[in-house]
Scaffold this motif. Structure first.
Motif, mmCIF file in Angstrom:
data_model
loop_
_atom_site.group_PDB
_atom_site.id
_atom_site.type_symbol
_atom_site.label_atom_id
_atom_site.label_comp_id
_atom_site.label_asym_id
_atom_site.label_seq_id
_atom_site.Cartn_x
_atom_site.Cartn_y
_atom_site.Cartn_z
ATOM 1 N N PRO A 158 1.036 3.826 2.151
ATOM 2 C CA PRO A 158 1.771 4.237 3.172
ATOM 3 C C PRO A 158 2.918 3.393 3.296
ATOM 4 C CG PRO A 158 -0.435 4.219 3.746
ATOM 5 C CD PRO A 158 -0.353 3.580 2.370
ATOM 6 N N THR B 270 -4.201 7.505 4.191
ATOM 7 C CA THR B 270 -4.975 6.516 4.208
ATOM 8 C C THR B 270 -5.055 5.501 3.033
ATOM 9 O OG1 THR B 270 -6.765 7.648 3.487
ATOM 10 C CG2 THR B 270 -6.459 7.743 5.716
ATOM 11 N N ARG C 84 0.879 8.019 8.759
ATOM 12 C CA ARG C 84 -0.433 7.739 9.656
ATOM 13 C C ARG C 84 -1.538 8.712 8.817
ATOM 14 N NH1 ARG C 84 2.771 7.279 14.558
ATOM 15 N NH2 ARG C 84 2.174 9.325 15.056
ATOM 16 N N SER C 85 -1.021 9.855 8.371
ATOM 17 C CA SER C 85 -2.121 10.602 7.758
ATOM 18 C C SER C 85 -2.421 10.045 6.343
ATOM 19 C CB SER C 85 -1.294 12.047 7.680
ATOM 20 O OG SER C 85 -0.523 12.086 6.559
ATOM 21 N N ARG D 15 0.770 -1.247 -0.077
ATOM 22 C CA ARG D 15 -0.056 -0.089 -0.009
ATOM 23 C C ARG D 15 0.762 1.364 -0.022
ATOM 24 N NH1 ARG D 15 -1.890 -0.183 4.712
ATOM 25 N NH2 ARG D 15 -3.283 1.583 4.652
#
Length: 200
Positions: free
Chosen positions: A87, A200, A197-198, A85
């Motif tokens: 992130p 998605t 973490r920001s 993904r």
């Protein structure tokens, strides 16, 4: 399997490292403005001509591993694992930069010296900004190509800018307060996790 470097390439890397070490030593002992390219070359026991085969200017010695870091991050993005993904790719790209290239700068004292001089040397500030902007553009393009249905060029640029900016700012702050290599590395990783973490 890691490919062995040829004799010529190993010699080239040793010379480059000797120039970096000589420059760091001289800049720390005498001050950045007082040191010439000829003196750096002499400190590394090579000719000024050899210096210019490795670096265009003395500012470039302080930015010696920038291209290596960018290449490592690009490789992490372009060799994205199946199902990985966005992130995760961002974190892995930044971690490659931190572990494989920043470690050399931290342990040699180059990172701390660069941070100190960047606050006072306009030529170095300009060079750093140029390198950052170029690197961010290249990384953003690679990220957008890796996730074409997810990112447009503006969003990819924003993500890379946020990640590179956070990592750089945390490293600079840690270096300026005198943290050791492990603490600086941890600060950069915390910044990476915060930005990830920001996403998605």
């Amino acid at each position: 399997m890691v490919e062995k470097l040829g004799l010529r390439e190993r010699k080239k890397q040793r010379t480059r490292q000797a120039l970096i070490e000589a420059a760091v030593r001289l800049f720390q002992d005498r001050g950045y403005d007082q040191v010439t390219v000829a003196e750096i070359a002499d400190g590394a026991e090579v000719s000024p001509r050899t210096f210019f085969l490795h670096f265009q200017t003395k500012e470039d010695v302080l930015l010696a591993n920038t291209d290596v870091r960018v290449d490592l991050a690009l490789q992490a993005i372009t060799e994205r694992r199946p199902g990985e993904r966005l992130p995760e790719v961002l974190v892995r790209a930044m971690d490659q930069m931190i572990v494989n290239a920043w470690d050399r700068d931290l342990s040699s004292g180059l990172a701390a010296l660069r941070a100190r001089l960047a606050a006072s040397e306009p030529a170095l500030q300009a060079r750093l900004l140029q390198r950052y902007l170029t690197a961010q553009a290249v990384l953003a393009q690679a990220l957008q190509r890796a996730f074409p249905s997810r990112l447009d060029t503006v969003t990819a640029s924003a993500l890379v800018g946020a990640m590179v900016g956070a990592v750089s700012a945390s490293a600079l702050t840690a270096l300026q307060r005198g943290d050791g290599p492990d603490e600086v590395r941890n600060a950069m990783r915390q910044a990476t996790a915060l930005v990830a973490r920001s996403v998605t």
